[in-house]
Write a protein that holds these residues in place. Structure first.
Motif, PDB file in Angstrom:
ATOM      1  N   PHE A  76       0.827  -1.215   0.000  1.00  0.00           N
ATOM      2  CA  PHE A  76       0.000   0.000   0.000  1.00  0.00           C
ATOM      3  C   PHE A  76       0.856   1.258   0.000  1.00  0.00           C
ATOM      4  N   GLU A  77       1.940   1.195   0.751  1.00  0.00           N
ATOM      5  CA  GLU A  77       2.871   2.320   0.822  1.00  0.00           C
ATOM      6  C   GLU A  77       4.271   1.744   0.945  1.00  0.00           C
ATOM      7  N   LEU A  78       5.203   2.298   0.181  1.00  0.00           N
ATOM      8  CA  LEU A  78       6.586   1.833   0.334  1.00  0.00           C
ATOM      9  C   LEU A  78       7.133   2.314   1.670  1.00  0.00           C
ATOM     10  N   ASP A  79       6.747   3.513   2.055  1.00  0.00           N
ATOM     11  CA  ASP A  79       7.198   4.081   3.324  1.00  0.00           C
ATOM     12  C   ASP A  79       5.958   4.495   4.101  1.00  0.00           C
ATOM     13  N   CYS A  80       5.806   3.952   5.291  1.00  0.00           N
ATOM     14  CA  CYS A  80       4.561   4.203   6.037  1.00  0.00           C
ATOM     15  C   CYS A  80       4.785   5.115   7.225  1.00  0.00           C
ATOM     16  N   GLY A  81       5.870   5.887   7.221  1.00  0.00           N
ATOM     17  CA  GLY A  81       6.122   6.770   8.359  1.00  0.00           C
ATOM     18  C   GLY A  81       6.844   6.028   9.465  1.00  0.00           C
ATOM     19  N   HIS A  82       7.080   6.729  10.570  1.00  0.00           N
ATOM     20  CA  HIS A  82       7.903   6.074  11.577  1.00  0.00           C
ATOM     21  C   HIS A  82       7.182   5.699  12.850  1.00  0.00           C
ATOM     22  N   LEU A  83       5.921   6.024  12.990  1.00  0.00           N
ATOM     23  CA  LEU A  83       5.224   5.619  14.215  1.00  0.00           C
ATOM     24  C   LEU A  83       4.160   4.583  13.905  1.00  0.00           C
ATOM     25  N   PRO A  84       4.143   3.506  14.671  1.00  0.00           N
ATOM     26  CA  PRO A  84       3.065   2.547  14.449  1.00  0.00           C
ATOM     27  C   PRO A  84       1.725   3.211  14.735  1.00  0.00           C
ATOM     28  N   ALA A  85       0.724   2.869  13.966  1.00  0.00           N
ATOM     29  CA  ALA A  85      -0.585   3.495  14.128  1.00  0.00           C
ATOM     30  C   ALA A  85      -1.237   3.109  15.453  1.00  0.00           C
ATOM     31  N   HIS A  86      -0.927   1.926  15.933  1.00  0.00           N
ATOM     32  CA  HIS A  86      -1.594   1.461  17.147  1.00  0.00           C
ATOM     33  C   HIS A  86      -0.585   1.263  18.262  1.00  0.00           C
ATOM     34  N   GLY A  87      -0.189   2.343  18.896  1.00  0.00           N
ATOM     35  CA  GLY A  87       0.727   2.217  20.025  1.00  0.00           C
ATOM     36  C   GLY A  87       2.179   2.262  19.594  1.00  0.00           C
ATOM     37  N   GLU A  88       3.040   2.286  20.571  1.00  0.00           N
ATOM     38  CA  GLU A  88       4.447   2.565  20.329  1.00  0.00           C
ATOM     39  C   GLU A  88       5.247   1.401  19.767  1.00  0.00           C
ATOM     40  N   SER A  89       4.949   0.202  20.235  1.00  0.00           N
ATOM     41  CA  SER A  89       5.858  -0.867  19.849  1.00  0.00           C
ATOM     42  C   SER A  89       5.131  -1.996  19.135  1.00  0.00           C
ATOM     43  N   GLY A  90       5.909  -2.751  18.426  1.00  0.00           N
ATOM     44  CA  GLY A  90       5.363  -3.923  17.749  1.00  0.00           C
ATOM     45  C   GLY A  90       4.701  -3.540  16.448  1.00  0.00           C
ATOM     46  N   PRO A  91       4.453  -4.526  15.631  1.00  0.00           N
ATOM     47  CA  PRO A  91       3.834  -4.271  14.337  1.00  0.00           C
ATOM     48  C   PRO A  91       2.374  -3.906  14.540  1.00  0.00           C
ATOM     49  N   ALA A  92       1.868  -3.087  13.643  1.00  0.00           N
ATOM     50  CA  ALA A  92       0.453  -2.758  13.725  1.00  0.00           C
ATOM     51  C   ALA A  92      -0.298  -3.740  12.847  1.00  0.00           C
ATOM     52  N   TRP A  93      -0.920  -4.683  13.468  1.00  0.00           N
ATOM     53  CA  TRP A  93      -1.690  -5.661  12.707  1.00  0.00           C
ATOM     54  C   TRP A  93      -3.119  -5.137  12.627  1.00  0.00           C
ATOM     55  N   GLY A  94      -3.401  -4.384  11.608  1.00  0.00           N
ATOM     56  CA  GLY A  94      -4.756  -3.892  11.442  1.00  0.00           C
ATOM     57  C   GLY A  94      -5.622  -5.047  10.978  1.00  0.00           C
ATOM     58  N   THR A  95      -6.851  -4.747  10.617  1.00  0.00           N
ATOM     59  CA  THR A  95      -7.697  -5.835  10.150  1.00  0.00           C
ATOM     60  C   THR A  95      -7.433  -6.115   8.687  1.00  0.00           C
ATOM     61  N   VAL A 132      -4.738  -4.057   6.827  1.00  0.00           N
ATOM     62  CA  VAL A 132      -3.360  -3.727   6.453  1.00  0.00           C
ATOM     63  C   VAL A 132      -2.419  -3.875   7.633  1.00  0.00           C
ATOM     64  N   ALA A 133      -1.189  -4.239   7.315  1.00  0.00           N
ATOM     65  CA  ALA A 133      -0.156  -4.341   8.341  1.00  0.00           C
ATOM     66  C   ALA A 133       0.851  -3.233   8.077  1.00  0.00           C
ATOM     67  N   GLN A 134       1.278  -2.568   9.156  1.00  0.00           N
ATOM     68  CA  GLN A 134       2.249  -1.491   9.013  1.00  0.00           C
ATOM     69  C   GLN A 134       3.545  -1.924   9.688  1.00  0.00           C
ATOM     70  N   VAL A 135       4.626  -1.874   8.945  1.00  0.00           N
ATOM     71  CA  VAL A 135       5.922  -2.193   9.553  1.00  0.00           C
ATOM     72  C   VAL A 135       6.794  -0.956   9.381  1.00  0.00           C
ATOM     73  N   VAL A 136       7.077  -0.278  10.482  1.00  0.00           N
ATOM     74  CA  VAL A 136       7.762   1.015  10.406  1.00  0.00           C
ATOM     75  C   VAL A 136       9.247   0.825  10.085  1.00  0.00           C
ATOM     76  N   CYS A 137       9.880   1.922   9.645  1.00  0.00           N
ATOM     77  CA  CYS A 137      11.276   1.877   9.188  1.00  0.00           C
ATOM     78  C   CYS A 137      12.192   1.240  10.222  1.00  0.00           C
ATOM     79  N   ARG A 138      11.990   1.629  11.478  1.00  0.00           N
ATOM     80  CA  ARG A 138      12.850   1.106  12.537  1.00  0.00           C
ATOM     81  C   ARG A 138      12.786  -0.427  12.583  1.00  0.00           C
ATOM     82  N   ASP A 139      11.593  -0.963  12.397  1.00  0.00           N
ATOM     83  CA  ASP A 139      11.428  -2.418  12.460  1.00  0.00           C
ATOM     84  C   ASP A 139      12.003  -3.098  11.218  1.00  0.00           C
TER      85      ASP A 139
END
Ligand code: GDP
Ligand code: CO
Length: 412
Positions: free
Chosen positions: A24-43, A45-52
């Motif tokens: 969906f996005e090559l770069d999804c920003g640097h903060l997980p959408a759902h809280g500070e740590s861990g991958p954001a497992w949405g229903t 889409v999954a977001q994996v931030v640059c740091r991860d």
């Protein structure tokens, strides 16, 4: 990177195969959408931030198998590999009359010097390399001429062993003939995203290219599947249907040359010769962990059966522009893939017949499909012996670190 939440589509024994994920996005920003740590497992889409992504790059080796590719193209591929990955160039390029390997080695050395990074280089036909594998317990890798056999699969096997000795936890592969450095970056971020999301120590990520564009009558046509992939996927899905009792299109990446694995998985599976290597890995995983009762019962690996194997598949945004190697090459690759499926003990008679009829009607060379040569898993190697003999005898093996620091025979 933001990509489709990986939905499991099929399960065969301990093997889970996920449906195609889209970026969906090559770069999804640097903060997980759902809280500070861990991958954001949405229903969805999954977001994996640059740091991860970085945390995986740092633990990953990227293998570049290369045989007589254009130097400029290889250099572009190197530049697309994220900084923290260890680059491993395994070359089977000609050394006479022009020493192409020496030119490649120099390119890698320059690349590391300018960018302050690390790489390993080795020539596949180095007699010292062959000796190391022979002594460490894999004599079948070595041909009658006393050097490691020719073939992409053989090169990948060697490089994967080096990645293991270098202490990397993940290994990914990218071809050296790719004209688009940005696509290399995308493949590796896809590897990292799914390896980060993986729920097991035994995971594999396979890339399905967006398209393989070709000029047709002066216009660029974005072909979705190559001919080889189309037939490989069709027969792999037929095999899956036989195993599960349900028709399926789950397998979309039977020929994925671009893929990555956890080292724990890479060590346990067999590499096949030449271009059979990619479909063979899938078949081998199904044979070993698919809970199939096979005549020559392979040893059951309780750890893997308990934790499970995950196979992720990602469709990239970038098209795959690479060297066009002609019809004979495509046919050879198709035959290698079909032989792999045909000769698997997991393949039932009906699928074998379907493959034979395909070979007779669609291929120029309709002769019998020879069994595919494959090698024992890397876990059978004696790592200490391998490292010792490499350090002593492999004249082309070199570790390059930062400006001016290059050491013959060293791996770490
Ligand atoms: P395709 O893109 O799948 O049609 O296959 P290619 O011919 O482009 O090969 C894929 C990659 O493997 C390229 O980077 C080749 O240079 C490389 N390759 C092919 N044969 C060998 C080999 O014998 N040894 C090594 N080390 N690399 C190889
Ligand atoms: Co290619």
């Amino acid at each position: 990177m933001r990509l489709t939440f990986p939905f499991q589509t099929e399960r065969v024994g301990a093997v889970r195969i996920y449906g195609m994920q889209h970026v969906f996005e090559l770069d999804c920003g640097h903060l997980p959408a759902h809280g500070e740590s861990g991958p954001a497992w949405g229903t969805t889409v999954a977001q994996v931030v640059c740091r991860d992504l970085r945390s995986i790059h740092e633990r990953m080796a990227i293998v570049v198998p290369c045989k007589d590719e254009r130097l400029k193209v290889l250099e572009g591929v190197l530049r697309g590999i994220p900084h923290d990955c260890l680059v491993i160039l395994v070359s089977n390029s000609g050394r006479e009359p022009v020493d192409r390997f020496a030119m490649e080695r120099e390119s890698v050395e320059r690349f590391c010097r300018f960018n302050q990074r690390s790489a390993l280089v080795v020539h596949q036909r180095d007699p010292g390399l062959a000796r190391a594998f022979e002594k460490a317990g894999m004599p079948s890798l070595v041909g009658t001429d006393g050097v490691v056999r020719n073939g992409k699969g053989e090169g990948m096997l060697v490089a994967t062993a080096l990645a293991r000795l270098a202490g990397r936890d993940f290994v990914g592969y990218v071809d050296a003939d790719n004209y688009v450095p940005g696509s290399v970056r995308e493949y590796i971020d896809c590897y990292a995203a799914d390896l980060f999301l993986a729920n097991t120590r035994f995971a594999m990520v396979r890339i399905s290219w967006h398209s393989k564009p070709k000029p047709v009558d002066g216009v660029i046509f974005f072909n979705r599947w190559g001919r080889t992939s189309e037939s490989t996927n069709r027969f792999l899905n037929l095999l899956m249907a036989h195993l599960t009792g349900f028709g399926t299109e789950a397998i979309r990446t039977g020929n994925a040359g671009e893929h990555a694995m956890t080292m724990e998985l890479a060590e346990r599976i067999s590499f096949a010769s030449g271009f059979a290597v990619e479909p063979y890995q899938l078949i081998d995983i199904l044979e070993r962990y698919g809970g199939i009762e096979l005549p020559e019962t392979t040893e059951i690996d309780g750890e893997v059966m308990h934790e499970g194997v995950e196979i992720y598949q990602v469709a990239t945004l970038n098209p795959h522009f690479h060297e066009d190697k002609g019809d004979d090459h495509v046919e050879g690759m198709t035959r290698a893939a079909l032989s792999t499926i045909f000769h698997s003990p997991a393949t039932p008679g009906q699928v074998e017949e379907a493959i034979l009829s395909y070979v007779n009607t669609h291929l120029e060379d309709g002769t019998a499909l020879e069994p595919v040569v494959s090698y024992p898993p890397l876990s059978s190697l004696d790592w200490e012996v391998l490292e010792e003999v490499l350090a002593r005898d492999a004249a082309t093996l070199e570790r390059i670190d930062k400006p001016g620091l290059s050491r013959r025979g060293a791996i770490t």
